[in-house]
Motif scaffolding. Structure first.
Motif, PDB file in Angstrom:
ATOM      1  N   ALA A 169       0.838  -1.203   0.000  1.00 52.10           N
ATOM      2  CA  ALA A 169       0.000   0.000   0.000  1.00 52.10           C
ATOM      3  C   ALA A 169       0.870   1.248   0.000  1.00 52.10           C
ATOM      4  O   ALA A 169       1.824   1.352   0.768  1.00 52.10           O
ATOM      5  N   LYS A 170       0.553   2.184  -0.873  1.00 48.54           N
ATOM      6  CA  LYS A 170       1.336   3.412  -1.004  1.00 48.54           C
ATOM      7  C   LYS A 170       0.636   4.627  -0.418  1.00 48.54           C
ATOM      8  O   LYS A 170       1.216   5.705  -0.368  1.00 48.54           O
ATOM      9  N   ARG A 171      -0.593   4.448   0.019  1.00 47.24           N
ATOM     10  CA  ARG A 171      -1.318   5.576   0.602  1.00 47.24           C
ATOM     11  C   ARG A 171      -2.399   5.046   1.556  1.00 47.24           C
ATOM     12  O   ARG A 171      -2.652   3.850   1.594  1.00 47.24           O
ATOM     13  N   GLY A 172      -3.019   5.952   2.282  1.00 50.28           N
ATOM     14  CA  GLY A 172      -4.095   5.576   3.192  1.00 50.28           C
ATOM     15  C   GLY A 172      -3.604   5.049   4.528  1.00 50.28           C
ATOM     16  O   GLY A 172      -2.403   5.095   4.838  1.00 50.28           O
ATOM     17  N   ASN A 173      -4.519   4.534   5.336  1.00 50.03           N
ATOM     18  CA  ASN A 173      -4.194   4.046   6.677  1.00 50.03           C
ATOM     19  C   ASN A 173      -3.289   2.829   6.653  1.00 50.03           C
ATOM     20  O   ASN A 173      -2.593   2.537   7.631  1.00 50.03           O
ATOM     21  N   GLN A 174      -3.309   2.072   5.540  1.00 51.40           N
ATOM     22  CA  GLN A 174      -2.524   0.835   5.443  1.00 51.40           C
ATOM     23  C   GLN A 174      -1.197   1.044   4.723  1.00 51.40           C
ATOM     24  O   GLN A 174      -0.568   0.070   4.306  1.00 51.40           O
ATOM     25  N   ILE A 175      -0.761   2.283   4.587  1.00 50.94           N
ATOM     26  CA  ILE A 175       0.470   2.566   3.857  1.00 50.94           C
ATOM     27  C   ILE A 175       1.650   1.738   4.382  1.00 50.94           C
ATOM     28  O   ILE A 175       1.862   1.629   5.584  1.00 50.94           O
ATOM     29  N   GLY A 176       2.380   1.116   3.469  1.00 53.45           N
ATOM     30  CA  GLY A 176       3.526   0.293   3.840  1.00 53.45           C
ATOM     31  C   GLY A 176       3.179  -1.169   4.066  1.00 53.45           C
ATOM     32  O   GLY A 176       4.063  -2.037   4.050  1.00 53.45           O
ATOM     33  N   ASN A 177       1.891  -1.478   4.285  1.00 53.91           N
ATOM     34  CA  ASN A 177       1.473  -2.864   4.519  1.00 53.91           C
ATOM     35  C   ASN A 177       1.326  -3.618   3.203  1.00 53.91           C
ATOM     36  O   ASN A 177       0.956  -3.040   2.177  1.00 53.91           O
ATOM     37  N   GLN A 178       1.601  -4.924   3.243  1.00 56.02           N
ATOM     38  CA  GLN A 178       1.469  -5.745   2.047  1.00 56.02           C
ATOM     39  C   GLN A 178       0.057  -6.328   1.940  1.00 56.02           C
ATOM     40  O   GLN A 178      -0.626  -6.536   2.950  1.00 56.02           O
ATOM     41  N   PHE A 179      -0.369  -6.556   0.706  1.00 58.23           N
ATOM     42  CA  PHE A 179      -1.670  -7.169   0.459  1.00 58.23           C
ATOM     43  C   PHE A 179      -1.603  -7.908  -0.882  1.00 58.23           C
ATOM     44  O   PHE A 179      -0.663  -7.738  -1.660  1.00 58.23           O
ATOM     45  N   TRP A 180      -2.595  -8.758  -1.109  1.00 60.09           N
ATOM     46  CA  TRP A 180      -2.690  -9.438  -2.398  1.00 60.09           C
ATOM     47  C   TRP A 180      -3.512  -8.569  -3.339  1.00 60.09           C
ATOM     48  O   TRP A 180      -4.634  -8.178  -3.022  1.00 60.09           O
ATOM     49  N   GLY A 181      -2.948  -8.268  -4.500  1.00 65.02           N
ATOM     50  CA  GLY A 181      -3.665  -7.483  -5.508  1.00 65.02           C
ATOM     51  C   GLY A 181      -3.715  -8.235  -6.821  1.00 65.02           C
ATOM     52  O   GLY A 181      -2.798  -8.986  -7.166  1.00 65.02           O
ATOM     53  N   CYS A 182      -4.797  -8.059  -7.562  1.00 64.45           N
ATOM     54  CA  CYS A 182      -4.965  -8.769  -8.833  1.00 64.45           C
ATOM     55  C   CYS A 182      -3.875  -8.380  -9.823  1.00 64.45           C
ATOM     56  O   CYS A 182      -3.514  -7.202  -9.948  1.00 64.45           O
ATOM     57  N   SER A 183      -3.337  -9.383 -10.544  1.00 64.12           N
ATOM     58  CA  SER A 183      -2.279  -9.138 -11.530  1.00 64.12           C
ATOM     59  C   SER A 183      -2.798  -8.371 -12.737  1.00 64.12           C
ATOM     60  O   SER A 183      -2.006  -7.883 -13.550  1.00 64.12           O
ATOM     61  N   GLN A 184      -4.128  -8.236 -12.888  1.00 63.02           N
ATOM     62  CA  GLN A 184      -4.702  -7.520 -14.023  1.00 63.02           C
ATOM     63  C   GLN A 184      -4.983  -6.046 -13.703  1.00 63.02           C
ATOM     64  O   GLN A 184      -5.617  -5.357 -14.501  1.00 63.02           O
ATOM     65  N   PHE A 185      -4.476  -5.566 -12.536  1.00 61.49           N
ATOM     66  CA  PHE A 185      -4.634  -4.152 -12.193  1.00 61.49           C
ATOM     67  C   PHE A 185      -4.013  -3.280 -13.303  1.00 61.49           C
ATOM     68  O   PHE A 185      -2.968  -3.627 -13.831  1.00 61.49           O
ATOM     69  N   PRO A 186      -4.634  -2.169 -13.750  1.00 60.56           N
ATOM     70  CA  PRO A 186      -5.822  -1.527 -13.177  1.00 60.56           C
ATOM     71  C   PRO A 186      -7.144  -2.007 -13.772  1.00 60.56           C
ATOM     72  O   PRO A 186      -8.202  -1.507 -13.390  1.00 60.56           O
ATOM     73  N   THR A 187      -7.112  -2.951 -14.731  1.00 63.15           N
ATOM     74  CA  THR A 187      -8.365  -3.459 -15.286  1.00 63.15           C
ATOM     75  C   THR A 187      -9.235  -4.061 -14.198  1.00 63.15           C
ATOM     76  O   THR A 187     -10.433  -3.850 -14.134  1.00 63.15           O
ATOM     77  N   CYS A 188      -8.602  -4.832 -13.296  1.00 62.33           N
ATOM     78  CA  CYS A 188      -9.306  -5.419 -12.164  1.00 62.33           C
ATOM     79  C   CYS A 188      -8.636  -4.926 -10.881  1.00 62.33           C
ATOM     80  O   CYS A 188      -7.419  -5.039 -10.727  1.00 62.33           O
ATOM     81  N   ARG A 189      -9.408  -4.399  -9.951  1.00 61.51           N
ATOM     82  CA  ARG A 189      -8.866  -3.793  -8.726  1.00 61.51           C
ATOM     83  C   ARG A 189      -9.168  -4.635  -7.479  1.00 61.51           C
ATOM     84  O   ARG A 189      -9.150  -4.130  -6.363  1.00 61.51           O
TER      85      ARG A 189
END
Length: 264
Positions: free
Chosen positions: A239-259
């Motif tokens: 995460a690069k912004r918001g309350n979770q900045i710096g935390n890791q998460f799973w994000g879809c490989s098709q971003f930004p088509t799929c968020r």
């Protein structure tokens, strides 16, 4: 009397030239390209039976994407929404579900996997949706199977055989777009689609082949659970912004088509 070698050669050449066009014709009929084109032709003829006062059909549309291009078989524009339609001309038993990345085609004992057409059409839909700036309720994905195929697993309502596609389209009766919006959408598609021709088709085929040739993403960076929205691999992101900045998460490989995201 001994046959003249020249006459024999002429006869052989004549027979070869007589048979060669027939062999080429048979090979074309059996090719994936011809089957795909035939399926699209049949679906186009079927969609053309819808009232032209309410539905506008746009065929074989290639749109530019961030990483190349995407090719849409049929786009049906109406006041009941925009239908993004993928055609599959396949025979045999078909096994699959909405979330599986690969479906299975079985002809007798021979099995072959192919990309989930819902996932394939999802990219088409999202690319078009971004161009048209349409809300989710105004754009619909539909997959139509042509050919002697049989679903052996339950399929979503938007995966149908031939004329079942017409029933699915007609099931949308609420008007979500005005006639002016319909005209603007048709014009906008025409503006954004790439010129039809061998050059565009060749570039798109190269893009598709390059995607197939890409190595699989490292297992260390991919969760075993596919994207819950489109079925693509999930990658570790930070995460690069918001309350979770710096935390890791799973994000879809098709971003930004799929968020779509999942907790790490």
């Amino acid at each position: 009397m001994t046959p003249n070698p020249v006459d024999l050669m002429t006869l052989v050449v004549y027979q070869v030239w007589y048979v060669l066009p027939i062999l080429i014709f048979i090979l074309v009929l059996k090719s994936r390209w011809f089957k795909g084109r035939l399926g699209e032709f049949i679906v186009n003829r079927m969609l053309a039976t819808l009232p032209k006062a309410h539905y506008t059909l746009v065929k074989d549309v290639t749109l530019a994407t961030v990483d190349g291009s995407t090719q849409i078989d049929h786009i049906l524009v109406s006041s009941f929404g925009v239908f993004v339609i993928e055609t599959k001309n396949i025979t045999g038993w078909i096994f699959g579900s909405a979330k599986q990345r690969q479906w299975t085609q079985q002809i007798y004992r021979h099995k072959k996997q192919f990309q989930n057409p819902l996932h394939q059409n999802y990219k088409h839909l999202k690319t078009l949706q971004a161009i048209l700036n349409l809300p989710d309720h105004a754009i619909h994905s539909l997959v139509i199977f042509i050919g002697n195929s049989q679903f052996k697993t339950p399929m979503p309502a938007n995966v149908t055989y031939a004329r079942g596609g017409l029933r699915y389209i007609k099931s949308f009766s609420d008007r979500v777009l005005t006639q002016a919006q319909v005209r603007d959408i048709v014009a906008l598609i025409s503006t954004h689609q790439l010129s039809k021709g061998l050059k565009t088709n060749h570039a798109h085929n190269q893009h598709v082949n390059s995607l197939k040739a890409k190595p699989q993403v490292s297992k260390q960076s991919v969760t075993n659970q596919p994207c819950p929205k489109c079925g693509s691999p999930m990658l570790i992101r930070k995460a690069k912004r918001g309350n979770q900045i710096g935390n890791q998460f799973w994000g879809c490989s098709q971003f930004p088509t799929c968020r779509s995201t999942l907790k790490y």
